[in-house]
Scaffold this active site. Structure first.
Site, short mmCIF file in Angstrom:
data_model
loop_
_atom_site.label_atom_id
_atom_site.label_comp_id
_atom_site.label_asym_id
_atom_site.label_seq_id
_atom_site.Cartn_x
_atom_site.Cartn_y
_atom_site.Cartn_z
N HIS A 1 39.88 45.82 39.52
CA HIS A 1 38.78 45.36 40.39
C HIS A 1 37.73 46.47 40.44
CE1 HIS A 1 40.94 41.79 41.82
NE2 HIS A 1 42.02 42.57 41.82
N HIS B 1 46.94 34.17 39.76
CA HIS B 1 47.43 34.88 40.95
C HIS B 1 48.32 33.86 41.67
CE1 HIS B 1 46.69 37.28 44.83
NE2 HIS B 1 47.17 36.12 45.26
N ASN C 1 48.71 42.79 48.10
CA ASN C 1 49.02 41.39 47.85
C ASN C 1 49.19 41.16 46.34
OD1 ASN C 1 49.45 38.70 48.35
ND2 ASN C 1 47.28 38.17 48.28
N ASP D 1 46.15 46.32 38.89
CA ASP D 1 45.59 45.67 40.09
C ASP D 1 44.86 46.71 40.96
OD1 ASP D 1 44.84 43.76 41.92
OD2 ASP D 1 46.84 43.37 42.69
N GLY E 1 45.45 45.94 49.16
CA GLY E 1 45.09 46.55 47.88
C GLY E 1 45.27 48.04 47.84
ZN LIG Z 1 45.95 39.11 42.58
#
Ligand SMILES: [Zn+2]
Length: 433
Positions: free
Chosen positions: A59, A178, A277, A304, A323
């Protein structure tokens, strides 16, 4: 730092000792006692040469959430961790659900120039799960998107999932799911189990992941398309993927470094750095995930990497964001969880952190052998080093790492991307110029 480079004495994927000459963006020569006029010589004695790591799940937060990360700062974190390519998830603002946004992401990555930034397109418009995004237009764009995901959200509607799988078949795309049933996880704060019961926190049950995976592998089989399952976190999920592969279904799966080493026992301290998550699970899940990665059921490790500013994490558990950042620490955590335990060797690490993620994402020029004529994309890792992971190891914009203060083995010493040094003796090369 560019020009001709001569790295002396590396161990190819932990094996044979060789020198590597890099010139014009490629590996020009490998062998022992090499010499080349005008080359800059670098003592890399004993360092493990791995193909540049490829992260299928990053991300980068830009556009829209630049207080957490930008393409440039995320690229720095990636290079520092030994990565030469990252796949950028589309949950930006605007969402990367059109050719225009994915091309913007691609251009930001090129401008940063530290790693290849390959955009992932959203499956549905605005990641709302209601109608398909312009998958074909993103695939045909300059960003050449092949991986599509609504990550952060599950593509929950089975008909939309079916249509997405059908659509991407025509250009060899893959849907990265996801897997989280939204109804079964409403208000969830952590793994559902003994610890959640003791703490009185709402639980995220394993079945909410496993039910979606079971449905999706059957859909992928029915449609004859490629499915990738993001961040497996439960023992049951490993069983399902094992079953699906035995049946010949075209499914691949990833596990994060944190799910290979951390458990829900850590939630007891209410330190929101451990809120993620899917959530941290039980010890037996960690064991099953390690076994699944070791026996090839799980194909790859993906970070992630999910940066958040301090204010999103230094609040009470219930209101903290999910996160963890992971790019800078991933290789060291895999070293601790999988190599030091004897479950993987270094060629396996090259496979699960470089070759296979590049192949799943259809990314050319990465995950290639370290051989003459190949693109100069590699990292040099000191497996004899160890140290406490600290703030200085974080090179992105956010500090939400669960490893701060923990001892981890290893250290990335050099990273070479496109023939240019991006990390020199442990320091970002751009900071040295
Ligand atoms: Zn995810």
């Amino acid at each position: 730092m560019s020009g001709t480079l001569l790295f002396r004495g590396v161990r190819l994927e932990g094996g044979p000792v060789t020198d590597i000459i890099v010139a014009d963006g490629t590996i020009a020569e490998t062998g022992t006692a090499l010499s080349r006029a005008g080359a800059r010589q670098i003592d890399a004695d004993g360092l493990i040469a791995l193909p540049g790591l490829v992260d299928l799940h990053t991300h980068l937060r830009e556009p829209g959430y630049e207080a957490s990360e930008t393409v440039l700062t995320g690229s720095r974190a990636a290079a520092a961790g030994g990565y030469t390519a990252v796949f950028a998830m589309p949950n930006t603002s605007p969402v990367a659900d059109t050719a225009g946004v994915v091309e913007q992401e691609l251009a930001l990555g090129d401008a940063a120039g530290l790693v290849t930034v390959q955009p992932i397109g959203a499956v549905t418009v605005g990641q709302k799960g209601e109608r398909l995004a312009e998958l074909g237009a993103m695939a045909a764009s300059r960003a050449r998107v092949r991986v599509f995901s609504d990550d952060g959200f599950c593509v929950w509607d089975p008909l939309i999932m079916r249509r997405a799988l059908e659509y991407v078949k025509s250009f060899d795309g893959v849907i990265a799911q996801h897997a989280q049933d939204p109804r079964l996880t409403e208000g969830a704060q952590m793994n559902e189990g003994r610890v959640s019961a003791e703490l009185g926190l709402a639980g995220w049950p394993a079945v909410a992941e496993e039910a979606i995976i079971a449905r999706d592998v059957l859909l992928a089989e029915h449609v004859g398309s490629r499915l990738h399952v993001c961040h497996l976190s439960t023992a049951g999920s490993v069983d399902l993927i094992r079953w699906a592969k035995r049946r010949g279904i075209a499914v691949t799966a990833e596990v994060t470094p944190h799910h290979l080493i951390l458990t829900d026992e850590l939630v007891r301290g209410y330190d929101a750095r451990y809120k993620v998550n899917p959530p941290l699970r039980r010890d037996e899940d960690v064991r099953a995930l390690r076994e699944g990665l070791a026996d090839g059921t799980i194909d790859i490790v993906a970070t992630d990497h999910a940066p958040h500013p301090d204010e999103a994490k230094s609040c009470e558990w219930q209101s903290a964001a999910n996160g963890m950042v992971g790019l800078e620490s991933a290789l060291r955590v895999v070293h601790a969880a999988m190599v030091e335990t004897g479950l993987l060797d270094w060629p396996d690490v090259a496979r699960v952190m470089s070759r296979t993620p590049a192949r799943i994402g259809r990314l050319s020029g990465h995950g290639r052998p370290l051989a003459e004529g190949e693109p100069a994309e590699f990292t040099l890792y000191d497996d004899s080093a160890s140290g406490v992971f600290g703030e200085a190891d974080l090179r992105g914009r956010s500090r939400n790492s669960p490893y701060l203060g923990r001892s981890l083995p290893g250290r990335v010493r050099w990273t070479v991307h496109g023939g240019r040094v991006t990390v020199a003796d442990g320091e970002l090369a751009e900071a040295l110029t």
